[in-house]
Design a protein around this motif. Structure first.
Motif, PDB file in Angstrom:
ATOM      1  N   LEU A  22       0.819  -1.212   0.000  1.00  0.00           N
ATOM      2  CA  LEU A  22       0.000   0.000   0.000  1.00  0.00           C
ATOM      3  C   LEU A  22       0.855   1.265   0.000  1.00  0.00           C
ATOM      4  O   LEU A  22       0.536   2.245  -0.658  1.00  0.00           O
ATOM      5  N   MET A  23       1.967   1.247   0.705  1.00  0.00           N
ATOM      6  CA  MET A  23       2.832   2.413   0.828  1.00  0.00           C
ATOM      7  C   MET A  23       3.960   2.454  -0.202  1.00  0.00           C
ATOM      8  O   MET A  23       4.771   3.380  -0.206  1.00  0.00           O
ATOM      9  N   SER A  24       4.001   1.471  -1.076  1.00  0.00           N
ATOM     10  CA  SER A  24       5.056   1.400  -2.079  1.00  0.00           C
ATOM     11  C   SER A  24       5.005   2.603  -3.017  1.00  0.00           C
ATOM     12  O   SER A  24       3.938   3.037  -3.431  1.00  0.00           O
ATOM     13  N   GLU A  25       6.165   3.114  -3.330  1.00  0.00           N
ATOM     14  CA  GLU A  25       6.239   4.239  -4.260  1.00  0.00           C
ATOM     15  C   GLU A  25       6.405   3.781  -5.708  1.00  0.00           C
ATOM     16  O   GLU A  25       6.439   4.601  -6.617  1.00  0.00           O
ATOM     17  N   ILE A  26       6.507   2.475  -5.926  1.00  0.00           N
ATOM     18  CA  ILE A  26       6.658   1.989  -7.298  1.00  0.00           C
ATOM     19  C   ILE A  26       5.326   1.565  -7.909  1.00  0.00           C
ATOM     20  O   ILE A  26       5.238   1.376  -9.114  1.00  0.00           O
ATOM     21  N   LEU A  27       4.285   1.433  -7.087  1.00  0.00           N
ATOM     22  CA  LEU A  27       2.973   1.047  -7.603  1.00  0.00           C
ATOM     23  C   LEU A  27       2.186   2.284  -8.032  1.00  0.00           C
ATOM     24  O   LEU A  27       2.190   3.301  -7.342  1.00  0.00           O
ATOM     25  N   ILE A  32      -2.419  -0.093  -7.025  1.00  0.00           N
ATOM     26  CA  ILE A  32      -2.852  -0.132  -5.623  1.00  0.00           C
ATOM     27  C   ILE A  32      -4.345  -0.448  -5.549  1.00  0.00           C
ATOM     28  O   ILE A  32      -4.777  -1.271  -4.733  1.00  0.00           O
ATOM     29  N   ALA A  33      -5.143   0.164  -6.411  1.00  0.00           N
ATOM     30  CA  ALA A  33      -6.591  -0.076  -6.406  1.00  0.00           C
ATOM     31  C   ALA A  33      -6.900  -1.538  -6.717  1.00  0.00           C
ATOM     32  O   ALA A  33      -7.694  -2.176  -6.020  1.00  0.00           O
ATOM     33  N   VAL A  34      -6.262  -2.083  -7.743  1.00  0.00           N
ATOM     34  CA  VAL A  34      -6.510  -3.483  -8.120  1.00  0.00           C
ATOM     35  C   VAL A  34      -6.042  -4.420  -7.011  1.00  0.00           C
ATOM     36  O   VAL A  34      -6.726  -5.385  -6.665  1.00  0.00           O
TER      37      VAL A  34
END
Length: 87
Positions: A22-27, A32-34
């Motif tokens: 959830l906190m990843s900066e690469i997504l 994140i929604a999917v």
């Protein structure tokens, strides 16, 4: 414009989502929604889920093609594992 209301189900009011994902900066936002949508459809027996691409695109607001690309990328990142389902 017609006012819409939320139909809140209280049987399962929470969804377990991995904090690091959830906190990843690469997504991206769609990824994140999917991922959150996949987490919201757990099997009662194991860590599998089976929402259709139609459900994923409707709930995330993305196109089917985007949903497919997102799942491929989530699989490359080892966040999900896609398996074919046979009837």
């Amino acid at each position: 414009m017609k006012k819409q209301t939320l139909n809140i189900r209280h049987e399962n009011p929470f969804v377990m989502v991995d904090y690091m994902a959830l906190m990843s900066e690469i997504l991206t936002t769609y990824e994140i929604a999917v991922y959150c949508i996949l987490c919201a459809y757990p099997s009662s027996t194991d860590q599998s889920c089976y929402p259709s691409y139609q459900t994923i695109e409707r709930k995330s607001g993305c196109s089917r093609r985007t949903a497919i690309r997102v799942i491929i990328h989530l699989e490359e990142l080892s966040l999900v594992k896609k398996q074919e389902q046979f009837n």
